[in-house]
Design a protein around this motif. Structure first.
Motif, PDB file in Angstrom:
ATOM      1  N   SER A 238     -27.766 -28.653  58.049  1.00 27.64           N
ATOM      2  CA  SER A 238     -27.249 -27.459  58.721  1.00 27.64           C
ATOM      3  C   SER A 238     -26.120 -26.812  57.934  1.00 27.64           C
ATOM      4  CB  SER A 238     -26.772 -27.807  60.132  1.00 27.64           C
ATOM      5  OG  SER A 238     -25.640 -28.635  60.044  1.00 27.64           O
ATOM      6  N   VAL A 239     -25.914 -25.533  58.238  1.00 28.13           N
ATOM      7  CA  VAL A 239     -24.836 -24.774  57.627  1.00 28.13           C
ATOM      8  C   VAL A 239     -24.191 -23.974  58.761  1.00 28.13           C
ATOM      9  CG1 VAL A 239     -26.502 -22.945  56.951  1.00 28.13           C
ATOM     10  CG2 VAL A 239     -24.286 -23.060  55.821  1.00 28.13           C
ATOM     11  N   THR A 240     -22.863 -23.965  58.806  1.00 32.78           N
ATOM     12  CA  THR A 240     -22.203 -23.283  59.927  1.00 32.78           C
ATOM     13  C   THR A 240     -22.209 -21.762  59.712  1.00 32.78           C
ATOM     14  OG1 THR A 240     -20.011 -23.321  58.896  1.00 32.78           O
ATOM     15  CG2 THR A 240     -20.621 -25.248  60.233  1.00 32.78           C
ATOM     16  N   ASP A 241     -22.079 -21.015  60.822  1.00 33.62           N
ATOM     17  CA  ASP A 241     -22.021 -19.552  60.713  1.00 33.62           C
ATOM     18  C   ASP A 241     -20.826 -19.127  59.873  1.00 33.62           C
ATOM     19  OD1 ASP A 241     -24.272 -19.306  62.198  1.00 33.62           O
ATOM     20  OD2 ASP A 241     -23.234 -18.855  64.090  1.00 33.62           O
ATOM     21  N   ALA A 242     -19.703 -19.862  60.052  1.00 30.38           N
ATOM     22  CA  ALA A 242     -18.497 -19.514  59.289  1.00 30.38           C
ATOM     23  C   ALA A 242     -18.760 -19.705  57.795  1.00 30.38           C
ATOM     24  CB  ALA A 242     -17.329 -20.379  59.740  1.00 30.38           C
ATOM     25  N   ALA A 243     -19.498 -20.750  57.439  1.00 32.15           N
ATOM     26  CA  ALA A 243     -19.802 -20.985  56.018  1.00 32.15           C
ATOM     27  C   ALA A 243     -20.684 -19.856  55.482  1.00 32.15           C
ATOM     28  CB  ALA A 243     -20.499 -22.329  55.844  1.00 32.15           C
ATOM     29  N   LEU A 244     -21.622 -19.390  56.300  1.00 32.13           N
ATOM     30  CA  LEU A 244     -22.497 -18.292  55.867  1.00 32.13           C
ATOM     31  C   LEU A 244     -21.684 -17.010  55.654  1.00 32.13           C
ATOM     32  CD1 LEU A 244     -25.613 -18.911  58.144  1.00 32.13           C
ATOM     33  CD2 LEU A 244     -25.463 -19.204  55.666  1.00 32.13           C
ATOM     34  N   ASP A 245     -20.728 -16.765  56.572  1.00 34.45           N
ATOM     35  CA  ASP A 245     -19.878 -15.579  56.399  1.00 34.45           C
ATOM     36  C   ASP A 245     -19.048 -15.708  55.126  1.00 34.45           C
ATOM     37  OD1 ASP A 245     -20.821 -14.546  58.734  1.00 34.45           O
ATOM     38  OD2 ASP A 245     -19.123 -15.205  59.961  1.00 34.45           O
ATOM     39  N   TYR A 246     -18.595 -16.919  54.871  1.00 33.30           N
ATOM     40  CA  TYR A 246     -17.777 -17.144  53.685  1.00 33.30           C
ATOM     41  C   TYR A 246     -18.601 -16.958  52.395  1.00 33.30           C
ATOM     42  CZ  TYR A 246     -14.220 -19.216  50.681  1.00 33.30           C
ATOM     43  OH  TYR A 246     -13.296 -19.424  49.694  1.00 33.30           O
ATOM     44  N   ILE A 247     -19.839 -17.413  52.431  1.00 31.45           N
ATOM     45  CA  ILE A 247     -20.728 -17.199  51.270  1.00 31.45           C
ATOM     46  C   ILE A 247     -20.914 -15.698  51.035  1.00 31.45           C
ATOM     47  CG2 ILE A 247     -23.126 -17.434  50.453  1.00 31.45           C
ATOM     48  CD1 ILE A 247     -23.146 -20.221  51.795  1.00 31.45           C
ATOM     49  N   GLU A 248     -21.057 -14.954  52.123  1.00 29.89           N
ATOM     50  CA  GLU A 248     -21.207 -13.498  51.986  1.00 29.89           C
ATOM     51  C   GLU A 248     -19.949 -12.890  51.351  1.00 29.89           C
ATOM     52  OE1 GLU A 248     -21.949 -11.308  55.603  1.00 29.89           O
ATOM     53  OE2 GLU A 248     -22.072  -9.402  54.510  1.00 29.89           O
ATOM     54  N   GLU A 249     -18.781 -13.364  51.835  1.00 27.97           N
ATOM     55  CA  GLU A 249     -17.522 -12.837  51.305  1.00 27.97           C
ATOM     56  C   GLU A 249     -17.377 -13.162  49.809  1.00 27.97           C
ATOM     57  OE1 GLU A 249     -14.173 -14.198  53.693  1.00 27.97           O
ATOM     58  OE2 GLU A 249     -12.917 -13.960  51.904  1.00 27.97           O
ATOM     59  N   LEU A 250     -17.741 -14.373  49.434  1.00 27.02           N
ATOM     60  CA  LEU A 250     -17.596 -14.788  48.037  1.00 27.02           C
ATOM     61  C   LEU A 250     -18.553 -14.068  47.099  1.00 27.02           C
ATOM     62  CD1 LEU A 250     -17.271 -18.691  48.197  1.00 27.02           C
ATOM     63  CD2 LEU A 250     -15.472 -17.024  47.689  1.00 27.02           C
ATOM     64  N   THR A 251     -19.787 -13.864  47.533  1.00 29.89           N
ATOM     65  CA  THR A 251     -20.832 -13.386  46.620  1.00 29.89           C
ATOM     66  C   THR A 251     -21.198 -11.924  46.813  1.00 29.89           C
ATOM     67  OG1 THR A 251     -22.573 -13.946  48.182  1.00 29.89           O
ATOM     68  CG2 THR A 251     -21.962 -15.658  46.600  1.00 29.89           C
ATOM     69  N   GLY A 252     -20.752 -11.314  47.925  1.00 32.98           N
ATOM     70  CA  GLY A 252     -21.244  -9.965  48.228  1.00 32.98           C
ATOM     71  C   GLY A 252     -22.761  -9.990  48.399  1.00 32.98           C
ATOM     72  N   MET A 253     -23.317 -11.167  48.604  1.00 31.90           N
ATOM     73  CA  MET A 253     -24.770 -11.387  48.768  1.00 31.90           C
ATOM     74  C   MET A 253     -25.575 -11.122  47.481  1.00 31.90           C
ATOM     75  SD  MET A 253     -24.939 -12.965  51.364  1.00 31.90           S
ATOM     76  CE  MET A 253     -25.700 -13.376  52.918  1.00 31.90           C
ATOM     77  N   HIS A 254     -24.929 -11.150  46.337  1.00 30.68           N
ATOM     78  CA  HIS A 254     -25.645 -11.026  45.059  1.00 30.68           C
ATOM     79  C   HIS A 254     -26.602 -12.226  44.937  1.00 30.68           C
ATOM     80  CE1 HIS A 254     -25.129  -9.499  40.682  1.00 30.68           C
ATOM     81  NE2 HIS A 254     -26.302 -10.093  40.800  1.00 30.68           N
TER      82      HIS A 254
END
Ligand SMILES: Nc1ncnc2c1ncn2[C@@H]1O[C@H](COP(=O)(O)OP(=O)(O)OP(=O)(O)O)[C@@H](O)[C@H]1O
Ligand SMILES: [Mg+2]
Length: 370
Positions: A238-254
């Motif tokens: 599993s991956v938490t929603d907060a971790a997913l938001d953080y991945i988005e913040e770090l990568t800009g979803m590239h």
């Protein structure tokens, strides 16, 4: 074999591929109607994946045959012809008598049988001799395809490469096949926006207005996050929603950077939270330190300052504004423009339609923490 669900190279199947539904539909529509398309995006956004995915949809089609060729490693028309001949032949090589016939037709190419070192499978390579002979061989291949009773979709990836061939007639030559073989639909793609734009939109160039253009950007963040969560769940992780938001913040979803973070999180953890993403990022930055240190040797002091300023701001929309220039002591607007042009040509920087950004997302974080 069960693979890590987050691929960081190649294409396997739709199970590993997120979204791109509109883009895929567009590619398929272009092919179904024998038009041509040029796909442009910054590095590692997913052009090759999109083409592979679209072609996967045509697998088993009785009507359309697909040919994919990456010409990044080619430097001349002769090498292009060899790579192209090999790709076309591998598509038709299911049928031995056809192969023999084609080989006879392609004798100018001097076919050579060998074992492909990567796949261990028998392969046929071509060695075209001089320039003119390459042209003749290319013609043979196209005449052959034009005479076949089905349609072809030919993807030429890293197409900007042809602008560097010494044979300046290559563009005109290929353009003539675009016009004379109605059963072939071409999909060109590449990341050097400026070079591609010149090939396809300058009136003086042979390809002027001859293909549709499609720019691809990031995958819709909501769709990507649910894809990631599902893939973790499918491996009982599993991956938490907060971790997913953080991945988005770090990568800009590239795309590549999202895939890479998720690949490593999935590979080493049962449950990924924000702290784990943070830790992973610092591990990755430490691992890549030698690469980034080498990047710095390729930059002038002004280019370095501009890159760092863009990284600190997570992208910059007006790099020549007086505020930006004075805050980061960048000299004059023309110095900034010049440096930015050079950074864009070297693909350190790209413009996403709104902002200038660093292509390498991890390098950007390294600059920020440096
Ligand atoms: N829709 C997608 N879903 C999941 N992974 C993807 C998707 N598109 C691409 N990828 C993955 O992201 C990475 C980068 O994609 P790809 O190689 O297609 O980008 P590219 O734009 O062709 O890059 P380059 O400019 O370096 O050729 C690859 O590891 C690929 O497997
Ligand atoms: Mg690619």
């Amino acid at each position: 074999m069960k693979l890590n669900p987050f691929l960081i190279s190649g294409y396997v199947s739709p199970e590993y591929f997120c979204d791109r539904e509109h883009e895929t539909a567009r590619v398929l529509d272009v092919i179904a109607n024998q038009r041509h398309l040029t796909v442009i995006s910054p590095r590692r956004m997913g052009k090759t994946g999109l083409i592979r995915h679209s072609f996967h949809n045509l697998k088993g089609s009785k009507k359309v045959r697909t040919v994919y060729i990456d010409i990044l490693a080619t430097t001349t028309l002769k090498e292009f012809t060899e790579a192209f001949g090999k790709a076309v032949l591998s598509v038709i090589s299911g049928n031995e008598s056809v192969v023999k016939k084609v080989l006879r037709q392609l004798s100018a190419l001097r076919p050579k049988f060998s074992i492909d070192p990567l796949t261990g499978e028998p392969a046929i390579t071509f060695q075209a001799k001089g320039g003119d002979q390459a042209e003749e061989s290319l013609n043979t291949i196209f005449v052959y395809m034009a005479g076949m009773p089905f349609q072809y979709a030919i993807a030429i990836d890293e197409f900007q490469q042809i602008a560097d061939y010494p044979e300046k007639k290559t563009e005109a030559l290929l353009r003539s096949y675009l016009q004379t073989t109605p059963n072939i639909s071409f999909i060109f793609s590449g990341s050097r926006r400026h070079v591609l734009a010149e090939i396809f939109s300058l009136p003086a160039r042979p390809f002027f207005n001859s293909t549709e253009m499609m720019e691809i950007g990031i995958i819709d963040p909501a769709a990507y996050k649910s894809f990631i969560a599902e893939r973790f769940a499918s491996g009982s992780k599993s991956v938490t929603d907060a971790a997913l938001d953080y991945i988005e913040e770090l990568t800009g979803m590239h795309t590549f950077y999202v895939q890479y973070l998720c690949n490593r999180l999935y590979g080493s953890l049962k449950k990924a939270g924000t702290n784990e993403v943070k830790q992973l990022l610092s591990v990755i930055l430490a691992e890549n330190e030698p690469v980034y240190a080498n990047y710095l040797t390729l930059l002038t002091p002004t280019q370095f300052r501009i890159l760092k300023a863009i990284a600190l701001n997570n992208g910059v929309s007006e790099p020549t504004s007086s505020e930006f220039i004075s805050e980061y002591q960048l000299g004059s607007p023309s110095t900034v423009s010049q440096a930015l042009k050079s950074l864009t040509e070297k693909q350190f920087v790209y413009h996403d339609g709104k902002k200038h950004k660093l292509t390498d997302v991890f390098f950007a974080w390294w600059m920020v923490y440096k």
